[in-house]
Design an enzyme around this catalytic site. Structure first.
Site, PDB file in Angstrom:
ATOM      1  N   ASP A  59      34.943  31.288  59.897  1.00 59.95           N
ATOM      2  CA  ASP A  59      34.355  31.284  58.483  1.00 59.95           C
ATOM      3  C   ASP A  59      34.589  29.754  57.728  1.00 59.95           C
ATOM      4  O   ASP A  59      34.384  29.682  56.641  1.00 59.95           O
ATOM      5  CB  ASP A  59      34.996  32.263  57.721  1.00 59.95           C
ATOM      6  N   ARG A  84      41.359  33.870  57.358  1.00 61.81           N
ATOM      7  CA  ARG A  84      40.659  32.559  56.767  1.00 61.81           C
ATOM      8  C   ARG A  84      42.076  31.465  56.303  1.00 61.81           C
ATOM      9  O   ARG A  84      41.558  30.637  55.686  1.00 61.81           O
ATOM     10  CB  ARG A  84      39.716  32.878  55.660  1.00 61.81           C
ATOM     11  N   HIS A 159      31.664  38.602  46.428  1.00 66.70           N
ATOM     12  CA  HIS A 159      32.222  37.530  45.728  1.00 66.70           C
ATOM     13  C   HIS A 159      31.536  37.830  44.283  1.00 66.70           C
ATOM     14  O   HIS A 159      30.548  38.105  44.206  1.00 66.70           O
ATOM     15  CB  HIS A 159      32.098  36.205  46.050  1.00 66.70           C
ATOM     16  N   CYS A 246      28.704  28.541  49.024  1.00 65.53           N
ATOM     17  CA  CYS A 246      29.904  28.713  49.847  1.00 65.53           C
ATOM     18  C   CYS A 246      30.073  27.417  50.864  1.00 65.53           C
ATOM     19  O   CYS A 246      31.231  27.346  51.375  1.00 65.53           O
ATOM     20  CB  CYS A 246      30.112  30.048  50.493  1.00 65.53           C
TER      21      CYS A 246
HETATM   22  C1  CIR Z   1      33.638  35.855  54.606  1.00 64.75           C
HETATM   23  O1  CIR Z   1      33.611  37.105  54.738  1.00 64.75           O
HETATM   24  O2  CIR Z   1      34.635  35.433  54.188  1.00 64.75           O
HETATM   25  C2  CIR Z   1      32.674  34.970  55.239  1.00 64.75           C
HETATM   26  N1  CIR Z   1      32.135  35.658  56.336  1.00 64.75           N
HETATM   27  C3  CIR Z   1      31.487  34.595  54.228  1.00 64.75           C
HETATM   28  C4  CIR Z   1      32.239  33.901  53.110  1.00 64.75           C
HETATM   29  C5  CIR Z   1      31.115  33.602  52.110  1.00 64.75           C
HETATM   30  N2  CIR Z   1      31.800  32.640  51.121  1.00 64.75           N
HETATM   31  C6  CIR Z   1      31.252  32.505  49.659  1.00 64.75           C
HETATM   32  O3  CIR Z   1      30.391  33.130  49.593  1.00 64.75           O
HETATM   33  N3  CIR Z   1      31.967  32.032  48.993  1.00 64.75           N
END
Ligand code: CIR
Length: 264
Positions: A59, A84, A159, A246
């Protein structure tokens, strides 16, 4: 303006997923969309600084979650998903030249996607990724810098910024199904088009806006209000639950705030 981005990991297919079922992700297509996203940022006046992919960090393209960049300092987060947490190191090194760094320490967790800054107000989503201990640390740091911090409960999405983003300092774009619009009393509140539940995530770059091309009805609502909006296709990244905010950390490279915080 600088836009920090991070290359798409070859491991993107093993991303965290919370609300979507896993489908095959075409990494080459995701890379091409990511490059187009970076071009869109350049067109909006950003200098793009791209970090190398985290090969074992599926990610890591979603760099927003690893930091909050304020004028005066950058807060390095501690992402709520264990997979992460290693992502922050590269962000930390990249931000060091630009801002004094503040770090969220264990056991607190905060994802940058849960932080919305509007003027001197910081809204923080209490989500599956951001917990009370993390919020407490963030609050302490931000209030010291003169920001007002408010928490917002989010439910039904990943989020805070899946449910709300700012179009300018007075206007928010909101998905009322995922949070209480009352949290944004005092703002002009624009609801996403009902047929586009995931459309509330729009990236602000100075006075201009960038949105995902997947949400044309909401785009019309934004443009009708006189905003300057461009769109970009991020459909392959959306399979990993990524959206437009993101994939970057956008900030000013002026160093006046740094001098103030360092007491120089
Ligand atoms: C996650 O689940 O952490 C990632 N697959 C997606 C993160 C998306 N981040 C964001 O919208 N700030």
């Amino acid at each position: 303006m600088i836009a920090l981005t991070r290359d798409v990991s070859p491991a993107l297919g093993r991303c965290e997923l919370t609300h979507l079922a896993r489908t095959v992700i075409d990494v080459d297509r995701a890379r091409a969309q990511h490059a187009a996203y970076e071009d869109a940022l350049r067109a909006l006046g950003c200098h793009v600084e791209r970090l190398a992919a985290g090969d074992e960090m599926p990610d890591s393209v979603f760099i927003e979650d690893t930091a909050l960049v304020l004028e005066e300092a950058a807060v390095i987060t501690r992402p709520g998903a264990l997979s992460r947490q290693g992502e922050v190191e590269a962000t930390m090194l990249a931000l060091q030249p630009y801002r004094p760094l503040i770090q969220i320490e264990p056991p607190g967790t905060v994802d940058g996607g849960d932080i919305l800054v509007v003027g001197r107000s910081i809204f923080v989503g209490l989500s599956a990724r951001t917990d009370a201990a993390g919020v407490a640390q963030l609050r302490e740091a931000a209030e010291r810098l003169g920001y007002q911090v408010r928490t917002v409960e989010v439910a039904g999405c990943l989020h805070l910024k899946s449910a709300v983003t700012a179009l300018d300092d007075e206007t928010v774009l909101i998905q009322p199904a995922w949070l209480s619009p009352d949290a944004f009393a005092g703002f002009e509140r624009v609801a996403v088009a009902p047929s586009e539940p995931s459309a509330a995530n729009v990236l602000r770059v100075g006075a201009r806006l960038l949105a995902a091309a997947a949400f044309p009805r909401t785009a019309d609502l934004i443009v009708e209000r006189g905003f300057d909006l461009s769109t970009v296709d991020v459909s392959e990244l959306a399979k990993a639950e990524g959206a437009v905010t993101c994939c970057s950390l956008v900030f000013d490279d002026a160093t006046t705030g740094v001098a103030a915080v360092r007491g120089a």
